[in-house]
Design an enzyme around this catalytic site. Structure first.
Site, short mmCIF file in Angstrom:
data_model
loop_
_atom_site.label_atom_id
_atom_site.label_comp_id
_atom_site.label_asym_id
_atom_site.label_seq_id
_atom_site.Cartn_x
_atom_site.Cartn_y
_atom_site.Cartn_z
N VAL A 144 4.41 -2.46 5.61
CA VAL A 144 3.79 -3.16 4.50
C VAL A 144 4.22 -4.61 4.55
O VAL A 144 5.41 -4.91 4.70
CB VAL A 144 4.21 -2.54 3.15
CG1 VAL A 144 3.54 -3.28 2.00
CG2 VAL A 144 3.86 -1.06 3.10
N CYS A 145 3.26 -5.51 4.48
CA CYS A 145 3.53 -6.94 4.43
C CYS A 145 4.37 -7.34 5.66
O CYS A 145 4.02 -6.97 6.79
CB CYS A 145 4.22 -7.29 3.12
SG CYS A 145 4.16 -9.03 2.68
N VAL A 146 5.48 -8.03 5.46
CA VAL A 146 6.26 -8.53 6.60
C VAL A 146 7.09 -7.43 7.26
O VAL A 146 7.84 -7.72 8.20
CB VAL A 146 7.16 -9.70 6.18
CG1 VAL A 146 6.31 -10.89 5.76
CG2 VAL A 146 8.12 -9.32 5.08
N THR A 205 -0.08 -8.74 9.34
CA THR A 205 1.04 -8.93 8.42
C THR A 205 0.59 -9.94 7.39
O THR A 205 -0.56 -10.37 7.38
CB THR A 205 2.30 -9.40 9.17
OG1 THR A 205 3.41 -9.42 8.27
CG2 THR A 205 2.11 -10.80 9.76
N GLY A 251 0.02 -3.38 7.41
CA GLY A 251 -0.71 -3.89 6.26
C GLY A 251 -0.31 -5.30 5.91
O GLY A 251 0.81 -5.74 6.21
#
Length: 327
Positions: free
Chosen positions: A114-116, A134, A166
């Site tokens: 998720v994200c970074v 990312t 994501g």
């Protein structure tokens, strides 16, 4: 009959709070909406069990220490953390988290960041030879540090085999809904989305940011002013000669300056801006395609089709069906 779907989410100091709680809420609602049939069992794992302070200052309580995670996992979910430096956010690579991911990932049916958190998967070697995304603010860092990874900073999420990545931050909900859809079908995922008051579950191919956000501010004020002019006059003459004349530069010099400041050519930038405007109209209006094409400066329906296929890999009608946000 319920299925046991064990979901382990990594938590560690300064992890983004929503990246943990958002997916956990999606899985909990999936259990509720299916009367328990979904069978998701969420656990938080940290370097040591007990309280973990997130980037928001809110503390989470880890169920397990990393060393205590064993057995088969259905889903391993890895959020991330950033260090905010003068030049902008930089994804943090925690070697303890990376080592743990390397150890437990082979025992998981699927792995998602998720994200970074994608930076942690990349450091663990899970993204080698794959396409990944990312948060847009650290996409350049991910690409620079991991040349073996094909980084696409645009989508909300990307699936490559059993590995999902994501964007951030609210996109964690879209990713989790996609995982639910894979397990239980679209109807169950949409039922969860309704409970979350997410009007429409966004698909992975939808862009996570606009064209202006995807480019850092230019060092030259006149280039930033030109970008605003482009956004406000998409149906006007935005050819390279016209833009160069507006800047009082030769075409060659203008093209060189524009690429230096934006990382792309004037023509590519204009087309991306026009496609973005077309996307917004397709998502929010019932305008006929010829009106959409004219309003965005793409001229004809044929050009609109060609531009969307080139940039989004889809047709205007298919995009509208997937991403329509008003009735």
């Amino acid at each position: 009959m319920s299925t046991n779907r064990r979901v382990v989410i990594a938590v560690f100091p300064d992890v983004d709070l929503l990246d943990v709680t958002g997916p956990a809420e999606v899985f909990a609602l999936a259990n509720r909406e299916t009367g328990g049939r979904a069978g998701y069992a969420v656990q938080l794992a940290a370097p040591t069990s007990g309280p973990v302070t997130t980037s928001a200052g809110v503390r989470l309580l880890a169920d397990l220490a990393f060393d205590d995670v064993d057995g088969v996992l259905d889903t391993l979910l890895v959020p991330g953390a950033v260090d905010v430096l003068p030049g902008g956010p930089v994804a943090r690579i925690d070697e303890d988290v990376v080592a743990w991911v390397e150890r437990v990932a082979p025992g998981a049916r699927r792995v998602a960041s998720v994200c970074v958190g994608a930076h942690l998967l990349a450091a663990a070697g899970l993204l080698d030879g794959r396409t990944a995304t990312t948060h847009w603010s650290t996409a350049a860092q991910l690409a620079a540090e991991n040349p073996e990874v094909t980084v696409d900073p645009d989508p909300i999420f990307v699936r490559s085999g059993s590995v999902w990545t994501g964007a951030g931050i609210s996109a964690c909900m879209d990713l989790a809904l996609a995982l639910v859809a894979e397990d239980l079908g679209e109807e169950a995922a949409l039922a969860v989305a309704r409970q979350l008051v997410m009007y429409l579950r966004r698909q992975g191919g939808q862009s996570q940011f606009s064209v202006p956000l995807s480019r850092p501010p230019a060092s030259r004020r006149d280039i930033d002013e030109l970008r605003l002019h482009i956004a406000d006059h998409l149906d006007g003459d935005l050819t390279t000669p016209a833009l160069a004349a507006r800047m009082c530069l030769s075409e060659r010099h203008f093209a060189r300056v524009f690429r230096q400041e934006t990382g792309t050519t004037p023509a590519a930038y204009v087309e991306a801006a026009r496609v973005e405007a077309a996307r917004r109209l397709l998502e929010s209006t019932d305008q006929p395609l010829d009106e959409v094409a004219a309003a965005c400066g793409l001229g004809s329906v044929e050009t609109l089709h060609r531009a969307l296929r080139k940039q989004l890999g889809t047709t205007p009608a298919a995009y509208r069906r997937r991403f329509r946000t008003t009735s």
